[in-house]
Design an enzyme around this catalytic site. Structure first.
Site, PDB file in Angstrom:
ATOM      1  N   GLY A  69      69.299 -84.914  46.285  1.00  9.43           N
ATOM      2  CA  GLY A  69      69.265 -83.456  46.267  1.00  9.43           C
ATOM      3  C   GLY A  69      69.875 -82.845  45.025  1.00  9.43           C
ATOM      4  N   ASN A 156      75.167 -75.717  53.936  1.00  9.18           N
ATOM      5  CA  ASN A 156      75.823 -76.978  54.231  1.00  9.18           C
ATOM      6  C   ASN A 156      77.205 -76.802  54.858  1.00  9.18           C
ATOM      7  OD1 ASN A 156      76.208 -76.035  51.405  1.00  9.18           O
ATOM      8  ND2 ASN A 156      77.766 -77.629  51.377  1.00  9.18           N
ATOM      9  N   GLN A 184      69.851 -79.670  53.879  1.00  3.50           N
ATOM     10  CA  GLN A 184      70.409 -79.674  55.230  1.00  3.50           C
ATOM     11  C   GLN A 184      69.384 -79.259  56.286  1.00  3.50           C
ATOM     12  OE1 GLN A 184      73.403 -80.732  56.110  1.00  3.50           O
ATOM     13  NE2 GLN A 184      74.357 -80.950  54.097  1.00  3.50           N
ATOM     14  N   HIS A 206      69.655 -89.162  52.589  1.00  7.46           N
ATOM     15  CA  HIS A 206      70.801 -89.569  53.400  1.00  7.46           C
ATOM     16  C   HIS A 206      71.316 -88.499  54.336  1.00  7.46           C
ATOM     17  CE1 HIS A 206      74.343 -87.713  51.184  1.00  7.46           C
ATOM     18  NE2 HIS A 206      73.355 -87.439  50.362  1.00  7.46           N
ATOM     19  N   THR A 242      62.042 -95.796  36.524  1.00  7.52           N
ATOM     20  CA  THR A 242      61.333 -96.715  37.405  1.00  7.52           C
ATOM     21  C   THR A 242      61.516 -96.288  38.853  1.00  7.52           C
ATOM     22  OG1 THR A 242      61.681 -98.531  35.851  1.00  7.52           O
ATOM     23  CG2 THR A 242      61.127 -99.120  38.117  1.00  7.52           C
ATOM     24  N   CYS A 335      81.300 -82.895  48.731  1.00  4.12           N
ATOM     25  CA  CYS A 335      81.322 -82.928  47.272  1.00  4.12           C
ATOM     26  C   CYS A 335      82.568 -82.257  46.713  1.00  4.12           C
ATOM     27  CB  CYS A 335      80.077 -82.231  46.717  1.00  4.12           C
ATOM     28  SG  CYS A 335      78.534 -82.969  47.284  1.00  4.12           S
TER      29      CYS A 335
END
Length: 396
Positions: A69, A156, A184, A206, A242, A335
């Site tokens: 995100g 969040n 979220q 996640h 990649t 965070c």
């Protein structure tokens, strides 16, 4: 045994996602290679892209894979600003919700400091919602200068769900693109990219039962933005690197399952959320709910988010005391963990700083049970008592 009540930070992988990723990890192949193994990896990536697009109401060509995100938010905000300003030097304004995640806020701050951007912070109501009319007024003050509007789908910290379609309609009436951070929201509330009217939408694996390290920016084909990274241009020339086929297939499995089971799961989690809120307020009537709350509400608040403001306490003290009692929760965004300052979300909502310091965020997910709720409610009273004593001792 730990009661894990921090699913908004990260949630355990769904079994289907773990199985899909594990199987693909044993298979060699670069999705950009032209030989047989490369083509097999490419097929996994493209089939995953189709599955994700179908689940969120998008076209496969609109799904741009990222590392999560944060990268998606950076690409949306910075990439759009640079492209729009390059096409029209007047486009220097960004209209951004004051309660956004730092992945958006810090991208905006960088553009302010280094690239001459101007920002209008869209202040929320006391419940944490951005009124669409606030967006309209901000746009109409100088519409020709606006490069982008960015308002998150669901907050969040306090779990408030925004009226994103109404905001998008107002912006589009002036030809202005809209980004929404739906990290979220996807898999927790109904999300339909096409129906919402937004131009850009961020999501990640996640937060909904997929692996860490993979996400997507959903970008309309006519969205105008410049890349932040340069190299092979694997994702529409917007994102190079990649492609991680194992993570992508796990991501797709998680999106598919979380969206499919969302209606029933939302009702289950809302019942657990309401039990947390009712139980906590019965234990201490002074506790308030951040972001507003109505029992059973899954339309205006995330079903798994219980945000409590505990007066007379420091949130960090409560967190550590609950952790010692076997309950994992948060004071806000993971965070920002370890930073001794109140949540910018609560301050923007007009909550006084002393009260904002006493916030707890308890978030539920697919592994949550009534036993987790009971463990929290059992650990809460002694934690509050000790935290209040500690604050008084510190103040004296």
């Amino acid at each position: 045994m730990t009661a894990y009540l921090d699913h908004a930070a990260t949630t355990p992988m769904l079994p289907a996602a773990l199985a899909a990723m594990t199987e693909q990890l044993a298979v060699v192949g670069n999705a950009s290679s032209l030989h047989r193994t490369g083509r097999a990896a490419r097929r996994v990536v493209e089939e995953s892209r189709e599955r994700i697009a179908k689940a969120i109401g998008a076209r496969p060509s609109e799904v741009v894979f990222t590392s999560g995100g944060t990268e998606a938010d950076n690409l949306a905000v910075m990439g759009t600003y640079r492209a729009r300003r390059e096409a029209d030097p007047r486009r220097v304004r960004l209209l951004v919700g004051a309660t956004e995640h730092h992945a958006v806020l810090d991208s905006v701050e960088y553009l302010l400091v280094h690239e001459g951007a101007e920002v209008t912070w869209l202040e929320p109501t006391g419940a944490g919602a951005v009124d669409p009319e606030t967006v309209r007024a901000a746009i109409e003050s100088d519409p020709d200068a606006v490069a982008l509007v960015s308002v998150m789908w669901a907050n969040n910290a306090v779990g408030v769900v925004q009226d994103v379609p109404a905001i998008a309609a107002i912006a589009h009436a002036h030809g202005i693109p809209v980004h929404t951070d739906a990290v979220q929201a996807v898999g927790h509330v109904p999300v339909d990219f096409a129906a919402s009217g937004v131009d850009l939408m961020s999501l990640t694996g996640h937060k909904l039962g997929g692996p860490i390290g993979v996400g997507a920016l959903v970008a309309r084909r006519d969205a105008t933005l410049l890349p932040l990274t340069h190299g092979g241009g694997q994702e529409r020339q917007l994102r190079s690197g990649t492609l991680d086929a194992p993570a992508i297939v796990g991501f797709a499995a998680a999106v598919e399952e979380s969206v499919a089971t969302m209606p029933d799961e939302a009702r289950r989690l809302a019942a657990l959320r309401d039990a947390i809120i009712v139980g906590a307020r019965e234990l201490d009537p002074e506790i308030r709910v951040g972001g507003g709350w109505e029992p059973g509400d899954t339309a205006h608040r995330l079903p798994g988010n219980a945000h409590l403001i505990v007066p007379g306490c420091d949130g960090d003290s409560l967190l550590y005391l609950l952790d010692a009692a076997g309950v994992s929760c948060s004071t806000g965004s993971a965070c920002q963990a370890g930073v001794p300052q109140p949540s910018h979300v609560l301050l923007a909502m007009g909550i006084p700083e002393p009260d904002a310091r006493g916030a707890l965020r308890l978030t539920l997910g697919h592994t949550s049970t009534g036993a987790d709720v009971d463990a929290f409610l059992g650990a809460l009273p002694p934690a509050i008592e000790r935290a209040r004593r500690a604050r008084v001792a510190t103040a004296s």
